[in-house]
Design an enzyme around this catalytic site. Sequence first.
Site, PDB file in Angstrom:
ATOM      1  N   THR A 134     -28.538  -3.041  59.789  1.00 25.61           N
ATOM      2  CA  THR A 134     -27.141  -4.216  59.944  1.00 25.61           C
ATOM      3  C   THR A 134     -25.957  -3.544  59.554  1.00 25.61           C
ATOM      4  O   THR A 134     -25.673  -2.631  58.458  1.00 25.61           O
ATOM      5  CB  THR A 134     -27.168  -5.575  58.692  1.00 25.61           C
ATOM      6  OG1 THR A 134     -26.346  -6.195  58.778  1.00 25.61           O
ATOM      7  CG2 THR A 134     -28.137  -4.622  57.799  1.00 25.61           C
ATOM      8  N   TYR A 162     -29.154  -7.999  50.275  1.00 30.18           N
ATOM      9  CA  TYR A 162     -30.188  -6.990  51.696  1.00 30.18           C
ATOM     10  C   TYR A 162     -29.259  -5.972  52.131  1.00 30.18           C
ATOM     11  O   TYR A 162     -30.213  -5.233  52.658  1.00 30.18           O
ATOM     12  CB  TYR A 162     -29.241  -8.799  52.769  1.00 30.18           C
ATOM     13  CG  TYR A 162     -29.732  -8.685  53.868  1.00 30.18           C
ATOM     14  CD1 TYR A 162     -30.778  -8.202  54.268  1.00 30.18           C
ATOM     15  CD2 TYR A 162     -28.300  -8.120  54.596  1.00 30.18           C
ATOM     16  CE1 TYR A 162     -31.294  -7.646  55.500  1.00 30.18           C
ATOM     17  CE2 TYR A 162     -28.827  -7.870  56.351  1.00 30.18           C
ATOM     18  CZ  TYR A 162     -29.837  -8.180  56.357  1.00 30.18           C
ATOM     19  OH  TYR A 162     -30.254  -7.637  58.120  1.00 30.18           O
TER      20      TYR A 162
HETATM   21  N1  UFG Z   1     -21.067 -20.562  58.798  1.00 29.97           N
HETATM   22  C1  UFG Z   1     -20.242 -21.452  58.526  1.00 29.97           C
HETATM   23  N2  UFG Z   1     -21.187 -22.377  58.361  1.00 29.97           N
HETATM   24  C2  UFG Z   1     -22.354 -22.510  58.234  1.00 29.97           C
HETATM   25  C3  UFG Z   1     -23.063 -21.325  58.543  1.00 29.97           C
HETATM   26  C4  UFG Z   1     -22.315 -20.584  58.583  1.00 29.97           C
HETATM   27  O1  UFG Z   1     -19.332 -21.304  58.396  1.00 29.97           O
HETATM   28  O2  UFG Z   1     -23.059 -23.880  58.390  1.00 29.97           O
HETATM   29  C5  UFG Z   1     -19.548 -19.228  58.837  1.00 29.97           C
HETATM   30  C6  UFG Z   1     -20.408 -18.306  57.808  1.00 29.97           C
HETATM   31  O3  UFG Z   1     -19.638 -18.729  56.547  1.00 29.97           O
HETATM   32  C7  UFG Z   1     -19.696 -17.152  58.272  1.00 29.97           C
HETATM   33  C8  UFG Z   1     -19.802 -17.238  59.892  1.00 29.97           C
HETATM   34  O4  UFG Z   1     -20.280 -18.502  59.468  1.00 29.97           O
HETATM   35  O5  UFG Z   1     -18.689 -17.327  57.767  1.00 29.97           O
HETATM   36  C9  UFG Z   1     -21.458 -16.941  60.084  1.00 29.97           C
HETATM   37  O6  UFG Z   1     -21.631 -16.913  59.336  1.00 29.97           O
HETATM   38  P1  UFG Z   1     -23.552 -16.621  59.633  1.00 29.97           P
HETATM   39  O7  UFG Z   1     -24.415 -16.914  58.561  1.00 29.97           O
HETATM   40  O8  UFG Z   1     -24.308 -17.150  61.546  1.00 29.97           O
HETATM   41  O9  UFG Z   1     -24.041 -15.161  59.987  1.00 29.97           O
HETATM   42  P2  UFG Z   1     -23.753 -13.453  58.712  1.00 29.97           P
HETATM   43  O10 UFG Z   1     -22.270 -12.894  59.605  1.00 29.97           O
HETATM   44  O11 UFG Z   1     -23.095 -14.469  57.236  1.00 29.97           O
HETATM   45  O12 UFG Z   1     -24.552 -12.857  58.803  1.00 29.97           O
HETATM   46  C10 UFG Z   1     -24.764 -12.028  59.895  1.00 29.97           C
HETATM   47  C11 UFG Z   1     -26.637 -11.701  60.233  1.00 29.97           C
HETATM   48  C12 UFG Z   1     -26.874 -11.553  58.670  1.00 29.97           C
HETATM   49  C13 UFG Z   1     -26.040 -10.677  58.171  1.00 29.97           C
HETATM   50  C14 UFG Z   1     -24.845 -10.938  58.350  1.00 29.97           C
HETATM   51  C15 UFG Z   1     -23.964  -9.120  57.632  1.00 29.97           C
HETATM   52  O13 UFG Z   1     -27.233 -12.956  60.369  1.00 29.97           O
HETATM   53  O14 UFG Z   1     -28.216 -10.739  58.803  1.00 29.97           O
HETATM   54  O15 UFG Z   1     -24.180 -10.755  58.849  1.00 29.97           O
HETATM   55  O16 UFG Z   1     -22.733  -9.663  57.745  1.00 29.97           O
HETATM   56  F1  UFG Z   1     -26.585  -9.632  56.935  1.00 29.97           F
END
Ligand code: UFG
Length: 334
Positions: free
Chosen positions: A126, A150
Site C-alpha cells: 500500500t 496498517y
Molecule cells: N473521506 C471523506 N468522507 C468519507 C470517507 C472518506 O471525506 O465518508 C475522505 C478521506 O478523509 C480521504 C479521502 O476521502 O481524504 C479518501 O479516503 P478513503 O477512506 O476512501 O481512502 P484512503 O485514502 O484513506 O485509503 C486508502 C486505502 C487504504 C490505505 C490508504 C493509505 O483505501 O487501504 O489509502 O493512505 F491504507
Amino acid sequence: MSANFTLNGRDIIVVGGAGYIGSHVCKMIASTGGNPITFDNLSSGHAHAVKWGPFIKVDVRDRSALDIAFTDWEHVQTVVHLASSIEVGIGEKQPAEFYENNVTGALNLLNAMRKTKADQLIFSSTCAIYGETENMPLVESEPKNPFSTYGKTKLAIEHMIQSFQNAYGLNYVTLRYFNASGADAEGEIGEEHDPETHLIPIAIQSAMGSGRKMKIFGTDYDTPDGTCIRDYIHVTDIARAHIDAIRAFDQGLKTAEVNIGTGQGVSNLEILETIKRVTKLPLPYEPAPRRAGDLTRLYADAREAKSILRFEPCHSDLENIIRTAWQFHRSKKI
Ligand code: UFG
C-alpha cells in the site's frame, strides 16, 4: 499490457481471493487462461464473489491449516497474497489483531510456501507505507515512515519478504496500491466492505439515498479546493498488474517493488462532482473535521510499474471508475 499473454491452465493460489481486489484478480486470472484457487476465511470476503475456481476456507493465522492447504496444492508455483486487515482506523484501536492477521498471517504463508514448489509471491502492499511527505508524486525510493498501524504491518511484511528472498531465494513482486476503486465492467463483483469507510462507495450510496449524510473530512487542507487529494486506480487495472507481474516472473524477474497508481491526483470534491455528473443525482455533503491519520496528498509516480512490469492503467478514467462503481451499487439495491 499483456494482451497476448496466456496462463495456459496454470493454477495460481489467491489468498484473500473472496475480497474486493482478490475477486477481481481471480476473474483476471481466469480470463487470462489460468485457474485461480481462492484461500479465504470469509471474515471480510464473500463466498458469492468466488466464481472462477476452487474455494478453500482457511485462515492465514492458522499455521497448520495453511500448511495442509498448501500441501494439497503443492505443485503451484505462484501465490498472490491479499488477505489482510485494511481499515486504517480499526488498526489504531486493535493493533494486536492487525499484527496477528497481517504480519503473523504473512509469516505463516511464507513458511507454508517454503514447504511446496511455490517460489513466486505477488504481495499487495500500500501507499500507506510511505507516511507523511511533501514529495509528490511518490517514488518507490521515498523513505518509509508509515503513519498508521496498517501501514506499519504492510511495511513489516515487505521486510519479511525481502529477508526470505535473501535467505531462501523467494521471487516476489510487491505492488503498492494507491486508492483501489471502481468495479467489474460486467457488474459481477464490486466493493462490499462492512463497515464501508471509503469515499467513493459511501458517496454513491449517499446519492442513491442510503440515508447516510455525506461528510467531507477536512475542507481546510492546503490544496486548490481545500480537500485531500488521492490517486484512484480502477480495481480492474490493479488486477491486470498481477498478470503483468506473473508474465514478468516468466521472463526472469526475481524481485520488484512498484507503485500501482495512475500518477493523477484527484480531490475529494472532484470525486463528488464526478459522481453527480455520472449519476445525475444530487449529492449534498457537509464539511466535517479532518479524519485522524489522513495525509493531505498522495499520488504515485507510476513509471517503475510501467518500465518493470509493462503495466499501464487503461480503465482508470475517473468517469469510468464512478460509472462501474455506480452500476455495481445499483445492482445490489435491486
Ligand atoms: N473521506 C471523506 N468522507 C468519507 C470517507 C472518506 O471525506 O465518508 C475522505 C478521506 O478523509 C480521504 C479521502 O476521502 O481524504 C479518501 O479516503 P478513503 O477512506 O476512501 O481512502 P484512503 O485514502 O484513506 O485509503 C486508502 C486505502 C487504504 C490505505 C490508504 C493509505 O483505501 O487501504 O489509502 O493512505 F491504507
